[in-house]
Design a protein around this motif. Structure first.
Motif, short mmCIF file in Angstrom:
data_model
loop_
_atom_site.label_atom_id
_atom_site.label_comp_id
_atom_site.label_asym_id
_atom_site.label_seq_id
_atom_site.Cartn_x
_atom_site.Cartn_y
_atom_site.Cartn_z
N TYR A 54 0.87 -1.18 0.00
CA TYR A 54 0.00 0.00 0.00
C TYR A 54 0.90 1.23 0.00
CZ TYR A 54 -3.79 -3.15 1.27
OH TYR A 54 -4.70 -4.18 1.27
N ALA A 55 0.78 2.04 -1.03
CA ALA A 55 1.54 3.28 -1.15
C ALA A 55 0.58 4.44 -0.97
CB ALA A 55 2.23 3.36 -2.51
N LEU A 65 1.26 8.04 -12.25
CA LEU A 65 1.89 6.92 -11.54
C LEU A 65 2.44 5.88 -12.50
CD1 LEU A 65 -0.68 6.35 -8.66
CD2 LEU A 65 1.65 7.21 -8.44
N GLU A 66 3.62 5.38 -12.18
CA GLU A 66 4.24 4.30 -12.95
C GLU A 66 4.67 3.21 -11.97
OE1 GLU A 66 7.47 5.67 -15.33
OE2 GLU A 66 6.32 7.32 -16.17
N VAL A 67 4.30 1.98 -12.27
CA VAL A 67 4.70 0.83 -11.46
C VAL A 67 5.42 -0.13 -12.39
CG1 VAL A 67 3.90 -1.07 -10.01
CG2 VAL A 67 2.72 1.13 -9.93
N THR A 75 9.32 -0.84 -8.67
CA THR A 75 9.53 0.60 -8.66
C THR A 75 8.19 1.32 -8.75
OG1 THR A 75 11.65 0.33 -9.78
CG2 THR A 75 10.70 2.53 -9.79
N ILE A 76 7.98 2.25 -7.84
CA ILE A 76 6.80 3.12 -7.85
C ILE A 76 7.32 4.53 -8.08
CG2 ILE A 76 4.83 3.99 -6.56
CD1 ILE A 76 5.11 1.43 -4.79
N ALA A 77 6.86 5.16 -9.17
CA ALA A 77 7.33 6.51 -9.50
C ALA A 77 6.15 7.36 -9.94
CB ALA A 77 8.38 6.44 -10.61
N GLY A 78 6.32 8.66 -9.85
CA GLY A 78 5.26 9.56 -10.28
C GLY A 78 5.62 11.00 -10.04
N GLN A 79 4.62 11.85 -10.13
CA GLN A 79 4.79 13.29 -9.99
C GLN A 79 3.66 13.83 -9.14
OE1 GLN A 79 7.29 15.03 -11.59
NE2 GLN A 79 6.65 17.04 -10.91
N ARG A 105 10.16 5.23 -5.43
CA ARG A 105 10.47 4.28 -4.37
C ARG A 105 10.77 2.95 -5.03
NH1 ARG A 105 8.67 5.33 1.08
NH2 ARG A 105 10.02 3.57 1.54
N VAL A 106 11.78 2.26 -4.54
CA VAL A 106 12.19 0.97 -5.09
C VAL A 106 12.19 -0.04 -3.95
CG1 VAL A 106 13.99 -0.29 -6.31
CG2 VAL A 106 13.61 2.11 -6.83
N LEU A 107 11.57 -1.20 -4.20
CA LEU A 107 11.50 -2.27 -3.21
C LEU A 107 12.05 -3.55 -3.80
CD1 LEU A 107 7.77 -1.79 -2.24
CD2 LEU A 107 9.70 -1.13 -0.86
#
Length: 145
Positions: A54-55, A65-67, A75-79, A105-107
Motif C-alpha cells: 500500500y503506497a 503513476l508508474e509501477v 519501482t513506484i514513480a510519479g509526480q 520508491r524501489v522495493l
C-alpha cells in the motif's frame, strides 16, 4: 524559536537532499523494511499467497503513476503537483510541509514473487499493489501412503 534562525524552507531542502542521497546510493528497502520517510509512505505485508503493498500518495494524478517490476525490483514513480496558488505573487507562504515534485520508491521483492501476476489500483489516494507468489512456493500437504 529555532525556525526563525533559518530560512523557512531549509527543512524541506534537507528532506529533498535525503531523498536524493537515498536514490543516489540505491538504499532500496526490502519488504522487511529499511526505508523510512520516503514518499509515498508504504505499508507492506503479505499472506502465503500474496505480497500486499500500500503506497499512500494523496493528491497524485493516477495517470502520473508508474509501477514497474523488473528482476525482483518493484519501482513506484510519479509526480505530485503544486498545492499553493501561484497567481498571487503578493501572498506570503508561512508553512509549506507538503512534498511537491517527482518521486520514486524501489522495493526488493522476495524470490517467490511472480512477476506475471501483479495488479495495481489507485483509489482515494492509496495505490494498492498485489503481487502473487509462485505456486511452486506455496505450502502443500503431502499424503503418506
Amino acid at each position: 524559536m529555532y525556525r526563525s534562525l533559518f530560512p523557512r524552507d531549509v527543512f524541506a531542502e534537507m528532506d529533498r537532499l535525503q531523498r536524493e542521497m537515498q536514490q543516489a546510493f540505491d538504499l532500496s528497502p526490502t519488504i522487511r523494511g529499511f526505508g523510512r520517510n520516503g514518499f509515498p509512505a508504504l505499508n507492506i505485508g503479505g499472506t502465503p499467497q500474496t505480497v500486499e503493498i500500500y503506497a499512500f500518495a494523496p493528491g497524485v494524478d493516477p495517470s502520473s503513476l508508474e509501477v514497474h517490476l523488473e528482476r525482483g525490483l518493484l519501482t513506484i514513480a510519479g509526480q505530485r503537483g503544486k498545492t499553493l496558488p501561484e497567481a498571487d505573487a503578493q501572498a506570503a507562504v508561512h508553512i509549506n510541509e507538503r512534498f511537491e515534485g517527482a518521486f520514486r520508491r524501489v522495493l526488493t521483492l522476495p524470490d517467490d514473487a511472480d512477476p506475471d501476476a501483479v495488479t495495481a489500483r489507485y483509489r482515494d489516494g492509496v495505490l494498492h499493489i498485489t503481487v502473487q507468489r509462485r505456486a511452486s512456493s506455496q505450502p502443500r500437504r503431502i499424503t503418506v501412503q
